[in-house]
Write a protein that holds these residues in place. Sequence first.
Motif, short mmCIF file in Angstrom:
data_model
loop_
_atom_site.label_atom_id
_atom_site.label_comp_id
_atom_site.label_asym_id
_atom_site.label_seq_id
_atom_site.Cartn_x
_atom_site.Cartn_y
_atom_site.Cartn_z
N LEU A 129 0.85 -1.19 0.00
CA LEU A 129 0.00 0.00 0.00
C LEU A 129 0.88 1.23 0.00
N TYR A 130 0.58 2.18 -0.88
CA TYR A 130 1.31 3.44 -0.91
C TYR A 130 0.30 4.57 -0.99
N ARG A 131 0.38 5.46 -0.03
CA ARG A 131 -0.57 6.58 0.06
C ARG A 131 -2.00 6.07 -0.02
N GLY A 132 -2.24 4.95 0.62
CA GLY A 132 -3.58 4.40 0.74
C GLY A 132 -4.06 3.57 -0.43
N SER A 173 8.76 15.45 19.26
CA SER A 173 8.35 14.35 20.14
C SER A 173 7.92 13.15 19.29
N ILE A 174 6.67 12.74 19.37
CA ILE A 174 6.21 11.54 18.65
C ILE A 174 5.47 11.87 17.35
N VAL A 175 5.41 13.16 16.98
CA VAL A 175 4.61 13.60 15.83
C VAL A 175 5.52 14.14 14.71
N TYR A 214 4.48 5.91 18.85
CA TYR A 214 4.78 5.84 20.28
C TYR A 214 5.24 4.43 20.63
N ALA A 215 6.47 4.32 21.11
CA ALA A 215 7.01 3.03 21.55
C ALA A 215 6.66 2.83 23.03
N ILE A 216 5.89 1.79 23.32
CA ILE A 216 5.53 1.49 24.70
C ILE A 216 6.77 0.93 25.40
N PRO A 217 7.24 1.58 26.46
CA PRO A 217 8.49 1.17 27.11
C PRO A 217 8.48 -0.31 27.54
N ASP A 218 9.63 -0.95 27.34
CA ASP A 218 9.90 -2.32 27.80
C ASP A 218 8.98 -3.38 27.19
N THR A 219 8.34 -3.11 26.06
CA THR A 219 7.43 -4.10 25.46
C THR A 219 7.83 -4.49 24.04
N GLY A 220 8.59 -3.64 23.36
CA GLY A 220 8.90 -3.87 21.96
C GLY A 220 7.73 -3.54 21.05
N ILE A 221 6.67 -2.96 21.61
CA ILE A 221 5.47 -2.61 20.84
C ILE A 221 5.48 -1.11 20.52
N THR A 222 5.18 -0.80 19.25
CA THR A 222 5.08 0.59 18.83
C THR A 222 3.69 0.82 18.24
N LEU A 223 3.01 1.83 18.75
CA LEU A 223 1.69 2.22 18.22
C LEU A 223 1.88 3.36 17.23
N GLY A 224 1.09 3.33 16.15
CA GLY A 224 1.22 4.35 15.13
C GLY A 224 -0.12 4.87 14.65
N ALA A 225 -0.10 6.09 14.15
CA ALA A 225 -1.28 6.70 13.54
C ALA A 225 -0.81 7.53 12.35
N HIS A 226 -1.60 7.52 11.28
CA HIS A 226 -1.24 8.24 10.06
C HIS A 226 -2.49 8.84 9.43
N TYR A 227 -2.35 10.07 8.91
CA TYR A 227 -3.38 10.69 8.07
C TYR A 227 -2.64 11.37 6.93
N GLY A 228 -3.12 11.14 5.70
CA GLY A 228 -2.51 11.77 4.54
C GLY A 228 -3.56 12.31 3.59
N TYR A 242 -5.75 6.99 5.75
CA TYR A 242 -5.39 6.96 7.17
C TYR A 242 -5.05 5.54 7.58
N LYS A 243 -4.34 5.42 8.71
CA LYS A 243 -3.94 4.11 9.20
C LYS A 243 -3.70 4.19 10.70
N LEU A 244 -4.13 3.16 11.41
CA LEU A 244 -3.78 2.93 12.80
C LEU A 244 -2.99 1.63 12.82
N SER A 245 -1.91 1.58 13.59
CA SER A 245 -1.08 0.37 13.56
C SER A 245 -0.51 0.04 14.93
#
Length: 187
Positions: free
Chosen positions: A10-13, A107-109, A138-152, A176-179
Amino acid sequence: SNVGLVSDYLYRGISQTGAGPAIQGGFDYSHASGLYAGAWGSSISWLSDAGVATTSGLELDTYLGYKGAASVVSYDVGFLRYNYPGTYGAGMTKADTNEIYGALSYSIVTAKYSYSLGDTFGAPDSKGTGYLELNASYAIPDTGITLGAHYGKQAYKGSTADALKAAGTGATYSDYKLSAAKDFSGY
């Protein structure tokens, strides 16, 4: 260097592989000064699926840029060329595209704007087409999990965009994407 096998490119949706899998890979070089360059490629099918090209199954991107920071804000500026080698139908505009881009992060944006220098992904007379995107990670500390949000938002310019707008369809769209991603490299 990087290599990947994805279930859908997927590229640009928009799917570049007709909702099918793709193999991808690239090489990057970065210097301590902030300069970077690289090449990245992926299998694609969108040009042949649309009847624009009779033989084009590859996207090969080359890029050059500079990253830096000013106080708490980081920036990234550069040039990106999308190459789509292959045989195109009579009267079809090649999909090769040149873009310049600029991004600011705090920061995270991250906010990024890409500006087309000529024909854009096969749309003739589309210089000035732009893509604005907002991303959060946003990387959740000590979990290896990263949450993401995108709007284009992709906004085409020029005669092709004007004709589509006059026909009531338009060439501007949003994606848009949530991940959530998990890093398993430490296991």
